[in-house]
Design a protein around this motif. Sequence first.
Motif, mmCIF file in Angstrom:
data_model
loop_
_atom_site.group_PDB
_atom_site.id
_atom_site.type_symbol
_atom_site.label_atom_id
_atom_site.label_comp_id
_atom_site.label_asym_id
_atom_site.label_seq_id
_atom_site.Cartn_x
_atom_site.Cartn_y
_atom_site.Cartn_z
ATOM 1 N N ARG A 1 42.755 -16.254 42.578
ATOM 2 C CA ARG A 1 43.131 -15.009 43.005
ATOM 3 C C ARG A 1 43.412 -15.387 44.462
ATOM 4 N NH1 ARG A 1 38.776 -10.035 41.947
ATOM 5 N NH2 ARG A 1 38.792 -10.183 39.721
ATOM 6 N N ASP A 2 44.578 -14.586 45.041
ATOM 7 C CA ASP A 2 45.129 -14.980 46.211
ATOM 8 C C ASP A 2 44.113 -14.138 47.544
ATOM 9 O OD1 ASP A 2 47.235 -16.453 45.299
ATOM 10 O OD2 ASP A 2 48.753 -14.787 45.391
ATOM 11 N N ARG A 3 44.050 -14.818 48.426
ATOM 12 C CA ARG A 3 43.172 -14.427 49.642
ATOM 13 C C ARG A 3 44.194 -14.575 50.636
ATOM 14 N NH1 ARG A 3 39.728 -11.269 46.877
ATOM 15 N NH2 ARG A 3 38.670 -12.614 45.349
ATOM 16 N N ARG A 4 43.721 -13.863 51.888
ATOM 17 C CA ARG A 4 44.539 -14.013 53.109
ATOM 18 C C ARG A 4 43.839 -14.062 54.347
ATOM 19 N NH1 ARG A 4 49.773 -9.725 52.491
ATOM 20 N NH2 ARG A 4 50.173 -10.160 50.223
ATOM 21 N N MET A 5 44.409 -14.513 55.101
ATOM 22 C CA MET A 5 43.847 -15.071 56.693
ATOM 23 C C MET A 5 44.941 -15.302 57.743
ATOM 24 S SD MET A 5 41.968 -18.530 57.847
ATOM 25 C CE MET A 5 40.810 -18.649 56.572
ATOM 26 N N PRO A 6 44.749 -14.402 58.822
ATOM 27 C CA PRO A 6 45.554 -14.756 60.059
ATOM 28 C C PRO A 6 45.685 -16.047 60.211
ATOM 29 C CG PRO A 6 43.944 -13.169 60.406
ATOM 30 C CD PRO A 6 43.307 -13.752 59.203
ATOM 31 N N LEU A 7 47.094 -16.443 60.405
ATOM 32 C CA LEU A 7 47.304 -17.831 60.568
ATOM 33 C C LEU A 7 46.772 -18.424 61.899
ATOM 34 C CD1 LEU A 7 49.008 -20.462 59.586
ATOM 35 C CD2 LEU A 7 50.913 -19.542 60.772
ATOM 36 N N LEU A 8 46.681 -17.630 63.005
ATOM 37 C CA LEU A 8 46.208 -17.984 64.218
ATOM 38 C C LEU A 8 44.735 -18.347 64.091
ATOM 39 C CD1 LEU A 8 47.858 -15.116 66.535
ATOM 40 C CD2 LEU A 8 48.072 -17.804 66.641
#
Length: 287
Positions: A212-219
Amino acid sequence: MIRPLLASLVAVDAHLLGQRPLPAAARLPRFLREFLYFGIKEARACLFVVLFFAAVFTVPREGLLGLPRYDVLLVVALAIQFGMLAAKLETWDEFKAIGLFHAVGFALELFKTSPAIGSWSYPDAAYTKVLGVPLFAGFMYAAVGSYIIQAWRLFDLRVLHHPPHWMAALVATLIYANFFTHHFIGDYRWYLAACALGLYARSTVVFRPLDRDRRMPLLLAFVLIGFFIWLAENLSTFLQLWRYPNQVGAWAAVHVGKWSSWALLVVMTFTLVANLKHVKERIHVPD
């Protein structure tokens, strides 16, 4: 012996790139299952770093077989790099990018260790020193690029809302220049950090620990990677791979302010990786 190891590593990569966990892991709760695979992929992405630091730990300070420690580490770094290329764990384009990281890092090392600046030094002798800097030093910067390249493939990374590439390149260039110019015209890292904050404020990295795709702020990714590099720097200076002026008499922890420098260096490294053709295709730049 080397070929079976490489074959095993390729098999591990094939499994990690799939979306089915091992039977034993499949029985774990989803959070633990994904966390486990996240950790495994992170460790695998750090292949160059892990192998290189294994050499740092095991090679005596006096060297091996009459070869000084810094020279042994250069041989090890080259062997790892060409082994990854031979096993097709890196493409030629990625290999050339890593070579660029080495050159950029080595140029910075030459400047920082020069008698006029003296930010740090390499105390041991070596045959492969150039103006006081051992050639293996550039590989420590290349290792950051290698990690990002490997993580990109293993985690199936994508970036959403990336700033225009020319803006990212401009900020990265200014970050690199500041490492040199702050000795003469003042340190503008916090202004550059503010620029990077504004530039990447909406940027999100999409990654896949398992299925499954997860997300995180690139910073956040930049800051976290910078933190772990700072930890590695503390370990390196403790082992006297290099040392800062305040560590000549006795070891002291590297100032926490270096964390910000490493985080900015990660921004610069990421910008170089983002210009690789197959990586650029997976970066969304809003119109």
